[in-house]
Design a protein around this motif. Structure first.
Motif, short mmCIF file in Angstrom:
data_model
loop_
_atom_site.label_atom_id
_atom_site.label_comp_id
_atom_site.label_asym_id
_atom_site.label_seq_id
_atom_site.Cartn_x
_atom_site.Cartn_y
_atom_site.Cartn_z
N GLY A 107 0.80 -1.22 0.00
CA GLY A 107 0.00 0.00 0.00
C GLY A 107 0.83 1.26 0.00
N ILE A 108 2.06 1.18 -0.52
CA ILE A 108 2.94 2.35 -0.59
C ILE A 108 2.62 3.11 -1.87
N ARG A 109 2.23 4.35 -1.74
CA ARG A 109 1.78 5.11 -2.91
C ARG A 109 2.93 5.68 -3.74
N ASN A 110 4.03 5.99 -3.09
CA ASN A 110 5.14 6.64 -3.78
C ASN A 110 5.95 5.62 -4.57
N PRO A 111 5.91 5.66 -5.92
CA PRO A 111 6.66 4.66 -6.71
C PRO A 111 8.17 4.85 -6.66
N LYS A 112 8.62 6.01 -6.19
CA LYS A 112 10.06 6.28 -6.14
C LYS A 112 10.80 5.38 -5.15
N VAL A 113 10.05 4.80 -4.20
CA VAL A 113 10.72 3.95 -3.21
C VAL A 113 11.37 2.74 -3.87
N VAL A 114 10.85 2.32 -5.03
CA VAL A 114 11.43 1.16 -5.72
C VAL A 114 12.83 1.47 -6.20
N ASN A 115 13.01 2.61 -6.86
CA ASN A 115 14.35 2.99 -7.33
C ASN A 115 15.29 3.22 -6.15
N GLU A 116 14.76 3.78 -5.07
CA GLU A 116 15.61 4.06 -3.90
C GLU A 116 16.15 2.76 -3.29
N ILE A 117 15.29 1.75 -3.17
CA ILE A 117 15.74 0.50 -2.56
C ILE A 117 16.64 -0.28 -3.52
N ILE A 118 16.42 -0.13 -4.83
CA ILE A 118 17.30 -0.76 -5.81
C ILE A 118 18.72 -0.21 -5.67
N GLU A 119 18.84 1.11 -5.51
CA GLU A 119 20.16 1.72 -5.32
C GLU A 119 20.78 1.29 -4.00
N ARG A 120 19.96 1.25 -2.99
CA ARG A 120 20.46 0.94 -1.64
C ARG A 120 21.01 -0.47 -1.56
N LEU A 121 20.41 -1.40 -2.28
CA LEU A 121 20.85 -2.80 -2.26
C LEU A 121 21.75 -3.14 -3.44
N ALA A 122 22.26 -2.12 -4.14
CA ALA A 122 23.20 -2.32 -5.25
C ALA A 122 22.64 -3.25 -6.32
N LEU A 123 21.37 -3.03 -6.68
CA LEU A 123 20.71 -3.87 -7.68
C LEU A 123 20.48 -3.14 -9.00
N ALA A 124 21.04 -1.94 -9.14
CA ALA A 124 20.75 -1.13 -10.33
C ALA A 124 21.13 -1.85 -11.62
N SER A 125 22.24 -2.58 -11.62
CA SER A 125 22.69 -3.28 -12.83
C SER A 125 21.77 -4.43 -13.21
N TYR A 126 20.92 -4.85 -12.28
CA TYR A 126 20.05 -6.00 -12.51
C TYR A 126 18.57 -5.62 -12.49
N ALA A 127 18.27 -4.33 -12.43
CA ALA A 127 16.90 -3.88 -12.21
C ALA A 127 15.93 -4.38 -13.28
N ASP A 128 16.40 -4.49 -14.51
CA ASP A 128 15.52 -4.90 -15.61
C ASP A 128 15.78 -6.33 -16.06
N ARG A 129 16.43 -7.09 -15.21
CA ARG A 129 16.67 -8.51 -15.48
C ARG A 129 15.60 -9.34 -14.78
N LYS A 130 15.14 -10.39 -15.42
CA LYS A 130 14.14 -11.26 -14.81
C LYS A 130 14.71 -11.93 -13.57
N ALA A 131 13.88 -12.00 -12.56
CA ALA A 131 14.33 -12.57 -11.28
C ALA A 131 14.79 -14.00 -11.43
#
Length: 219
Positions: A107-131
């Motif tokens: 129920g988190i309305r702010n979509p920016k939290v996704v990019n923030e947590i991706i950066e925080r966990l060093a997942l930016a290089s894999y953000a658009d890769r299938k899990a």
């Protein structure tokens, strides 16, 4: 209101003739990093599953964030983040899509939290890769990212360093330490590796064959 974040009284779980957890009493306060140390099969995961209400105790009771954990999902789950056993994800969705789905469920309305947590966990290089294509270590990062997405007050982590390379272990250790210091997040983490727990935990509980045999302060 109680200052305890986790409290168990006589927590016992039996599976048939096997007693996995035997009358365990836990007391964990706000902002503590509690390292739950034991060999594989000692009862660590069973205890965490009981703390999360995933299994019902055979005896005893569990309180989390001053709420009695009970059947039908009763508990303060909007304030708790968790990673138990192997992290799960939708394999055909990307890292970003998995986290956005979690955001909506929380129920988190702010979509920016996704990019923030991706950066925080060093997942930016894999953000658009299938899990489904991720390594064990990056899948673990995704699981940790999802557990932190809603800024929980309590984190319950089962072997959080599993699959991470040495640099990743240090990054996660620093992240968890900063959450406890700066935001008073309480962290209950299991491990079978003493050196890893000792570097982060403020208190260690040692479980063996279902018994909590000793607790040690590390400060």
């Amino acid at each position: 209101m109680s200052t305890l974040v986790i409290e168990t009284n006589g927590l016992t779980k039996r599976f048939g003739d096997v007693t996995a957890v035997d009358h365990v009493d836990l007391r964990v306060g706000v902002g503590e990093i509690y390292g739950f140390l034991g060999l594989n099969g000692a009862g660590k995961t069973t205890t965490i599953r009981a703390l999360l209400g995933m299994i019902r105790p055979s005896e005893g009771n569990v309180r989390v964030l001053d709420q009695l954990v009970g059947p039908h999902g009763r508990g303060p789950w909007a304030r708790v983040g968790h990673l138990v056993e192997s992290p799960s994800a939708y394999p055909e969705l990307t890292v970003r899509e998995n986290l956005d789905a979690a955001r909506r469920l929380y129920g988190i309305r702010n979509p920016k939290v996704v990019n923030e947590i991706i950066e925080r966990l060093a997942l930016a290089s894999y953000a658009d890769r299938k899990a489904g294509t991720l390594s064990t270590g990056n899948l673990q990062r995704l699981g940790l990212a999802r557990s932190l997405l809603h800024e929980p007050e309590l984190l319950l982590l089962d072997e959080p360093a599993n699959g991470l390379d040495p640099a990743g272990v240090v990054e996660i250790r620093e992240l968890l330490g900063s959450l406890a210091r700066e935001k008073s997040v309480t962290i209950f983490m299991s491990s079978h590796i003493l050196t890893e727990v000792d570097r982060l935990a403020t208190r260690i509980g040692i479980i063996h064959k279902g018994w909590l045999i000793e607790e040690l302060d590390t400060d």
